[in-house]
Design an enzyme around this catalytic site. Sequence first.
Site, PDB file in Angstrom:
ATOM      1  N   HIS A  26       0.846  -1.192   0.000  1.00 47.47           N
ATOM      2  CA  HIS A  26       0.000   0.000   0.000  1.00 47.47           C
ATOM      3  C   HIS A  26       0.880   1.240   0.000  1.00 47.47           C
ATOM      4  O   HIS A  26       2.063   1.195   0.353  1.00 47.47           O
ATOM      5  CB  HIS A  26      -0.928   0.013   1.223  1.00 47.47           C
ATOM      6  CG  HIS A  26      -0.225   0.286   2.523  1.00 47.47           C
ATOM      7  ND1 HIS A  26      -0.045   1.560   3.031  1.00 47.47           N
ATOM      8  CD2 HIS A  26       0.369  -0.545   3.428  1.00 47.47           C
ATOM      9  CE1 HIS A  26       0.612   1.490   4.180  1.00 47.47           C
ATOM     10  NE2 HIS A  26       0.880   0.237   4.449  1.00 47.47           N
ATOM     11  N   CYS A  27       0.303   2.351  -0.448  1.00 48.09           N
ATOM     12  CA  CYS A  27       0.986   3.640  -0.348  1.00 48.09           C
ATOM     13  C   CYS A  27       0.211   4.485   0.651  1.00 48.09           C
ATOM     14  O   CYS A  27      -0.369   3.953   1.599  1.00 48.09           O
ATOM     15  CB  CYS A  27       1.098   4.306  -1.720  1.00 48.09           C
ATOM     16  SG  CYS A  27      -0.493   4.580  -2.532  1.00 48.09           S
ATOM     17  N   MET A  28       0.141   5.775   0.468  1.00 47.60           N
ATOM     18  CA  MET A  28      -0.497   6.638   1.456  1.00 47.60           C
ATOM     19  C   MET A  28      -2.016   6.499   1.470  1.00 47.60           C
ATOM     20  O   MET A  28      -2.661   6.683   2.507  1.00 47.60           O
ATOM     21  CB  MET A  28      -0.112   8.101   1.202  1.00 47.60           C
ATOM     22  CG  MET A  28       1.357   8.386   1.388  1.00 47.60           C
ATOM     23  SD  MET A  28       1.785  10.105   1.065  1.00 47.60           S
ATOM     24  CE  MET A  28       1.025  10.907   2.470  1.00 47.60           C
TER      25      MET A  28
END
Length: 471
Positions: A26-28
């Site tokens: 995942h990212c932000m």
Amino acid sequence: MTDNKKIAEQVLRAVGGAANLKDATHCMTRLRLYLKDDSVPKDDDVKKISGVLGVVRGGQQYQIIIGTNVPKVYEELCKLAGISANAAVKDDAAAAEDASIARQKLTFKQVLKNIMGYLAGCMTPMIPVLLAGGLFRAVNSIFGPDLLGLYTLESNLYILFDFLYDAAFYFMPILVGYNAAKQLGVNGMLGSFIGSILMVPDFAVFATNGQPFTVFGIPATVTNYAQTVLPIMLSVPLFCLVYKIVKKFMPDLLTTVFTPFLSLLISMPFILCLLAPLGTIVGNAISGGLAWFGMTTGWFGVAVIAALWEFLVMSGMHLALMMPMMADFFETGIGSGPMNAGNFATWACFGVALGAALRLKNKDDRSTSFAAFASGILGGVTEPTLYGICFRFTRCFVTMAVGGFVGGAIAGIFDLKGYAMTSANFLSLLCYVGGTNANIVVGVVASFASLIVAAVLTYLFGFSQKDLESV
């Protein structure tokens, strides 16, 4: 209160369950899933899940936009799917990945999507690191000796913040190596190990001293790989390929120790003698050609170099281009033509971040873009824009190049001169002080033209309708 477990359950069910999941990260704001069969999830059904803001298909990733609670959803998803949140799915998933790739019809468009997906997967998880490091540089630029002078260059506070900046950017090969290996179904720590090999201080000494070095008798082009990403991005895929082949034939009893050992033994000659220095070898040739082009084609050459500058920075090629320019500057005390081109590329980066911040709708994406703009214009750090915005929204590469071209053209047409070497932030305008008043005006106009053109084009054309709907 958001039920993150329920969101994870519904998402996992919608994408075909754990059996269809190769890996997850995942990212932000987004879950980034690597699926065995990406035709299984129906985008409209996924979007109907409460807590899901949108869906994006990018390269080899199936991206589900969640928002700031994505780390909690990711954690629940990993528990439900029975995978580690800190390592890639292995064994059957790795084999399935190879089979899936083999079945894919590799059109030019698909190959390009896969490459961009790989590059984005390497850099997107690093956005918080790049932003944090860049803002520490910005703090030093504002409160340090360059502007307000609240503390000196020798103060422990300045040195500490400089350490924090260096930690984010100097060791990029190690950080990127982890993400690269994880994407390719191999333990991310082995990717970090490849990056660490490129960063070994004793190896860098060979580059500094110009000493020859061989790998099993094969001459290696030795260079300093600090703050580079292309060498590690090229090196890790070969290592992962070798690793999977060795692991396939290695007895289970011996695999933990001897699979990494033999994989390194086999891949090191190719990595150190070919792949890692490839950017340097090609870059020296390209940079030499660009230097000649810039010196002999007048304003047009300056504009072209300004348009291409940030691409050269990403590969480390700009260093070779800077050498003859800096030598001329130290001899004459005046920088002209191509030497000034990089300034306008930097201002164009500022413009891309500003345009993205004004255009994107999701508050987290806007916050990221404003932070990239701040770290750029205040700290002179463009990596958050390049890797955090342009890699996600590839049209922004074009708007950045056009902005740089316009500023470079203005500087070339009016024969702009630079009289000092300054920071790459807004203080770069000071380098045009020392000649005529007209020279200062041209420098300011060219810089702001780059920013404004890039910002306007990014706002108008930097994002597809699908991008805007997904954010």
